[in-house]
Scaffold this active site. Structure first.
Site, mmCIF file in Angstrom:
data_model
loop_
_atom_site.group_PDB
_atom_site.id
_atom_site.type_symbol
_atom_site.label_atom_id
_atom_site.label_comp_id
_atom_site.label_asym_id
_atom_site.label_seq_id
_atom_site.Cartn_x
_atom_site.Cartn_y
_atom_site.Cartn_z
ATOM 1 N N TYR A 152 0.829 -1.212 0.000
ATOM 2 C CA TYR A 152 0.000 0.000 0.000
ATOM 3 C C TYR A 152 0.863 1.262 0.000
ATOM 4 O O TYR A 152 0.667 2.166 -0.829
ATOM 5 C CB TYR A 152 -0.930 0.008 1.217
ATOM 6 N N ARG A 205 1.197 4.252 -2.863
ATOM 7 C CA ARG A 205 0.841 5.641 -2.602
ATOM 8 C C ARG A 205 2.027 6.574 -2.847
ATOM 9 O O ARG A 205 1.862 7.696 -3.334
ATOM 10 C CB ARG A 205 0.333 5.800 -1.161
ATOM 11 N N GLU A 252 -6.487 10.667 4.387
ATOM 12 C CA GLU A 252 -5.538 11.545 5.085
ATOM 13 C C GLU A 252 -4.452 11.945 4.090
ATOM 14 O O GLU A 252 -4.718 12.636 3.125
ATOM 15 C CB GLU A 252 -4.987 10.848 6.324
ATOM 16 N N GLU A 253 -3.226 11.546 4.323
ATOM 17 C CA GLU A 253 -2.142 11.755 3.349
ATOM 18 C C GLU A 253 -2.017 13.200 2.895
ATOM 19 O O GLU A 253 -1.792 13.506 1.727
ATOM 20 C CB GLU A 253 -2.313 10.812 2.153
ATOM 21 N N GLY A 254 -2.208 14.139 3.834
ATOM 22 C CA GLY A 254 -1.973 15.543 3.549
ATOM 23 C C GLY A 254 -3.126 16.297 2.929
ATOM 24 O O GLY A 254 -3.031 17.517 2.745
#
Length: 293
Positions: free
Chosen positions: A69, A73, A274-276
């Protein structure tokens, strides 16, 4: 006394510099509050955000989430296909993505500690590298499968309560925290981090701490980044004085953790991702606050 790999971290946390002025965060006018906060930490009567940086830290844990994963990403960010790429670009923000050995996952915290003291301290130091770009606003975030589980483990270990308060998968959280408790690790926030966190949360904690020492304002992105910040809060609440919460997401426990930290989110976008993404979106509000001032 035997030296600990955490000694340098504790020394940095022991005497953080104060803001140039005391920000007024209870004006009711949210734009004025944000502007006051920026002025306090940048020392500028007319604050501006010219060099925002979104720093994403990618980590992996054995047996948690889809295999590969974090690698997938990271490749999406590198190719510009991730949502955060477009949002950061729209705000004129730099975007950094750090690979924290995603092909060498940390152990599942249910079974044993995620990191040694040495690895945790070194990863926190690595997280500080985001400050090399000299941002005037830092947005640290996490790339990790099921990052809300890691956040929930940290939140429960740091603030107590029941696993159901923090996670949609309480059984896993309960098992991980119980294992760490048996090892007597929960009285020290840095031990909580190395027992239950991931490399990505350790790196975020390091970035937030470095920003505090350099008096750089920070927007906390997402549940996992907030949990990393909570480790510092438990060391010394003043270590988060330079932070605002970018947003509150849909992860169970995120709103509860923000309340425990005394942080009111700038926006509530009901983001599951999420992830910024939430942090990058909140940069726009911070820039508007500069204009309103």
């Amino acid at each position: 006394m035997t030296a600990s790999p955490f000694d340098d971290i504790r020394a940095l946390a022991a005497s953080p510099p104060m803001a140039d002025t005391t920000p007024d965060l209870a004006q009711g006018d949210r734009l004025a509050e944000i502007s006051s906060w920026l002025s306090a930490w940048t020392g500028k009567a007319r604050p501006a955000v010219n060099r925002p940086v979104v720093a994403l830290y990618a980590g992996a844990r054995q047996g948690v989430g889809p295999r590969g994963y974090a690698r997938d990403r990271l490749e999406a960010v590198a190719s510009g296909a991730a949502t955060v790429c477009r949002l950061a670009g729209a705000q004129g923000a730099g975007l950094e993505a750090f690979d924290l050995a995603v092909d060498r996952p940390t152990p599942d915290a249910v079974d044993r500690p995620s990191m040694s003291e040495k690895e945790c301290a070194a990863t926190m130091a690595f997280g500080m590298e985001a400050l090399a770009k000299q941002p005037d606003l830092l947005v640290p975030g996490v790339i990790a499968a099921e990052s809300d589980l890691i956040a929930a483990c940290l939140a429960m270990a740091l603030f107590g309560g029941e696993a159901e308060d923090w996670s949609e998968a309480p059984a896993m959280v309960t098992r991980a925290v119980a294992r760490a408790t048996e090892e007597g690790a929960l009285s020290d926030p840095l031990q909580v981090l190395r027992q239950l966190g991931g490399r990505e949360t350790a790196a975020v904690a390091g970035a937030i701490l470095a920003a505090r020492i350099q008096k750089i304002p920070v927007l906390l992105d997402g549940y996992a980044a907030t949990a990393a910040a909570a480790v510092l809060y438990r060391l010394e609440p003043a270590l988060l004085d330079h932070c605002l919460a970018a947003h509150v997401g849909t992860s169970k426990g995120h709103a509860r953790l923000l309340q425990a930290l005394g942080k009111r989110p700038l926006v509530a976008l009901n983001l599951a991702e999420e992830e910024g993404v939430g942090g990058a979106a909140a940069i726009a509000l911070v820039k508007l606050a500069c204009e309103a001032r």
